[in-house]
Scaffold this active site. Structure first.
Site, short mmCIF file in Angstrom:
data_model
loop_
_atom_site.label_atom_id
_atom_site.label_comp_id
_atom_site.label_asym_id
_atom_site.label_seq_id
_atom_site.Cartn_x
_atom_site.Cartn_y
_atom_site.Cartn_z
N ASP A 275 -22.35 -16.63 21.25
CA ASP A 275 -23.12 -17.73 20.67
C ASP A 275 -24.59 -17.37 20.53
O ASP A 275 -25.26 -17.81 19.60
CB ASP A 275 -22.97 -18.98 21.53
CG ASP A 275 -21.67 -19.72 21.21
OD1 ASP A 275 -20.76 -19.09 20.65
OD2 ASP A 275 -21.56 -20.91 21.54
N CYS B 182 -16.82 -16.16 27.84
CA CYS B 182 -17.89 -16.88 27.15
C CYS B 182 -17.41 -18.12 26.42
O CYS B 182 -16.24 -18.46 26.42
CB CYS B 182 -18.67 -15.93 26.25
SG CYS B 182 -19.73 -14.83 27.25
N ASP B 183 -18.34 -18.75 25.71
CA ASP B 183 -18.34 -20.17 25.44
C ASP B 183 -17.04 -20.78 24.91
O ASP B 183 -16.48 -21.68 25.51
CB ASP B 183 -19.47 -20.49 24.47
CG ASP B 183 -20.83 -20.22 25.08
OD1 ASP B 183 -20.90 -19.48 26.06
OD2 ASP B 183 -21.82 -20.76 24.58
N LYS B 184 -16.55 -20.33 23.76
CA LYS B 184 -15.38 -20.97 23.16
C LYS B 184 -14.09 -20.26 23.55
O LYS B 184 -13.00 -20.76 23.30
CB LYS B 184 -15.50 -21.00 21.63
CG LYS B 184 -16.82 -21.52 21.12
CD LYS B 184 -17.20 -22.84 21.76
CE LYS B 184 -18.64 -23.22 21.50
NZ LYS B 184 -19.62 -22.29 22.06
N CYS C 233 -24.46 -15.49 30.57
CA CYS C 233 -25.88 -15.78 30.83
C CYS C 233 -26.06 -16.52 32.15
O CYS C 233 -25.24 -17.36 32.53
CB CYS C 233 -26.46 -16.56 29.66
SG CYS C 233 -26.29 -15.71 28.09
N GLU D 190 -24.41 -25.06 17.21
CA GLU D 190 -25.32 -25.33 18.32
C GLU D 190 -26.76 -25.29 17.82
O GLU D 190 -27.10 -24.51 16.94
CB GLU D 190 -25.14 -24.28 19.42
CG GLU D 190 -23.89 -24.47 20.24
CD GLU D 190 -23.82 -23.52 21.42
OE1 GLU D 190 -22.96 -23.72 22.28
OE2 GLU D 190 -24.62 -22.56 21.48
N SER E 157 -26.49 -25.89 22.80
CA SER E 157 -26.15 -24.85 23.76
C SER E 157 -26.21 -25.42 25.16
O SER E 157 -26.95 -26.38 25.44
CB SER E 157 -27.14 -23.70 23.62
OG SER E 157 -27.12 -22.87 24.75
#
Length: 556
Positions: free
Chosen positions: A81, A122-124, A196, A444, A470
């Site tokens: 992202d 990570c995110d998705k 992160c 985002e 985010s």
């Protein structure tokens, strides 16, 4: 163990062609009767959170074979992202969640795998994996690859990705820091492999995966570069074989009580607002009724117990040292439901095993950081179906705010105004046509929100959008406004100069315009042309639902 799914491709003379192909991959006759375990790996050179997965793949594989199974790797894609932020690439981020779920389902069903280890970070990617696990309802276990270490500098300074890149960029533009300082931030912000360092979406989802009972204890917080993470990977490989033998499947774990626990832990830590979208979508796949209002109901009775980066001072490495997810569950113990986990012990048994909690990092309920949880659900005539704010990142001054609308039809237009200095104190920045359909993909808005903070406008300007934020976002930023502008939601009717009222304590988001005036504007409104008319995103826009339902894909 009773009949296995993989018997359909390994047993009987009718499966001679199937066994021939399996032997073509190197599978010996001696392994044909063992449980076939798929390792869905999202390794890629493109994402810092995933570059260290090659080591974890090896340890998972060792664990599977030690446990008596036979493993097969297959690849799952991922989007970073941070790298996709602020350009066309971000349109693709949320939609990949659906692709990932579909890919895992397709491979597992086509090859009749008995169980899955889902290697993600990570995110998705993590919610996509969990959606697949719930949909398939075959034995699955999740291994999240872990957070990166904080960057270190002189005099004990610690660096993190969002505050020391996106916000530093705006500080440089404003003349607060010079080019040398900016370069120092760039060089120190991402010092190791891993997701992160703060409580952004990737780490929040890793924590919630452990809370849901879908990964082993400490998996949600153990650092990507730690030997502990490798041991967890090995143990997860062993455990999946036991789950297959005992026929323990995700829907036995993903109960309504498990989702309530996950929401409470999310609220107590002040996690990413993206988790609202993801928990709604996972719950739907698990057959659990989880309305958007549940987040706010639980937020009222769940205090925020931690001050986590980006809005606070602690990093993931601090939370892990303080006891990780188990420590949070322990502090919330009187509000937590008992529930089974894939680990073996129930949630209450895990809580009972906690020996010590660092209460400077994870406060006791009697001494919270804030009296309410980190996420609030707003409604009103501007968001009839709801909107989401990460209130843990909002200053006390901005919990109530009234300002004048500055409307932008895209993120790029808003960024141009912000960087050009035309957004001033007292404005409410309205970014619309960035929802699931209108974006498409519900981009985002980290760049504009970080710019607001970097320019020193975080206590004088609010931002609202039908897009999303985010996990690194902080400040008075309200997203997920539903219905979105692209379907004629009220956010499409806002005009420059309109007064907008934000009242987070009372959960209100109001456009101070008379109903008859809004009706006149609605009569003039015209549905805009799609921003993207070809390819996967055009198909996605045609079937994706509103943010308040999780932005899931439905054909009807």
């Amino acid at each position: 163990m009773t009949a296995k799914r993989s018997d359909a491709i390994t047993q009987g003379f009718e499966r001679t062609p199937h066994r021939a192909l399996l032997k073509g991959t190197g599978v010996p006759d001696t392994e044909m009767k063992k449980p076939f375990i798929g390792i869905a790996t999202s390794f890629t050179d493109l994402i810092p959170g995933h570059t260290g997965m090659r080591d974890l793949e090896r340890f998972i594989e060792k664990g599977v074979h030690s446990g008596g199974g036979y493993s097969f790797f297959f690849g799952i894609p991922g989007v970073c992202d941070g790298i996709a932020m602020g350009h066309k690439g971000m349109h693709y981020s949320l939609p990949t969640r659906e692709l990932i779920a579909d890919m895992v389902e397709s491979v597992a069903e086509a090859h009749r795998l008995d169980g899955l280890v889902l290697l993600t970070n990570c995110d998705k990617i993590t919610p996509g994996m969990l959606m697949a696990a719930a949909r398939l309802d075959i034995p699955c276990i999740v291994v999240t690859a872990g957070p990166m270490m904080a960057g270190t500098g002189q005099k004990g300074r610690r660096f993190s990705f969002v505050t020391d890149t996106f916000e530093a960029m705006a500080q440089y533009k404003a003349g607060v820091i010079d080019e040398q300082e900016l370069m120092m931030c760039e060089d120190h912000a991402c010092p190791t492999a891993g997701s992160c360092q703060g409580l952004f979406t990737a780490n929040t989802m890793a924590i919630l995966t452990e809370t849901l009972g879908m990964s082993l204890v400490r998996c949600g917080t153990a650092l990507a570069v730690s030997s502990l993470k490798k041991r967890i990977a090995f143990a997860s490989g062993e455990r999946i074989v036991g789950l297959v033998r005992d026929n323990i499947t995700p829907r036995q774990i993903l109960t309504k009580e498990a989702f309530e626990n996950a929401i409470r832990v999310d609220l107590a830590l002040g996690g990413s607002s993206n988790t609202v979208l993801h928990l709604l979508s996972i719950a739907r796949e698990a057959g659990v009724d989880l309305p958007l209002e549940e987040f706010d109901r639980l937020s009222r009775s769940t205090p925020q117990l931690a001050s986590m980066n980006p809005g606070g001072k602690h990093f993931m490495e601090d939370l892990d040292a303080a006891g990780g997810v188990s420590a949070v569950l322990y502090q919330l113990r009187d509000r937590i439901n008992d529930n089974p986990t894939l680990t073996g012990p129930t949630v209450k048994q895990i809580i009972a095993s906690v020996a010590e909690v660092d209460e400077e990092v994870v406060h006791p309920v009697a001494s919270p950081v804030r009296s309410e949880g980190g996420i609030a659900i707003l409604s009103g005539n501007l968001a009839p179906d709801g909107a989401v704010v990460k209130q843990s990142g909002v200053s006390d001054k901005m919990m109530n705010f009234e300002g004048q609308a500055r409307c932008f039809e895209s993120e790029e237009a808003a960024m141009e105004a912000l960087m050009g200095g035309t957004v001033v104190a007292g404005d409410v920045v309205v970014i619309r046509y960035e929802g699931p359909k209108g974006g498409p993909g519900m981009r985002e808005m980290l760049a504009p929100t970080a710019t607001l903070m970097g320019l020193g406008l975080g206590d004088s300007v609010a931002l609202i959008t039908d897009g999303r934020f985010s996990g690194g976002t902080r400040g008075p930023c309200i997203g997920h406004i539903s219905p979105e502008a692209a379907v004629g939601g009220p956010i499409a009717l806002v005009e420059d100069g309109d007064t907008i009222l934000l009242d987070i304590p009372n959960r209100r988001l109001e456009l101070q315009v008379a109903d008859d005036v809004l009706a006149q504007r609605m009569a003039r409104w015209q549905k805009p042309e799609p921003k993207i008319k070809t390819g996967w995103l055009a198909r996605y826009a045609a079937v994706v639902t509103s943010a308040n339902t999780g932005a899931i894909c439905k054909a009807d």
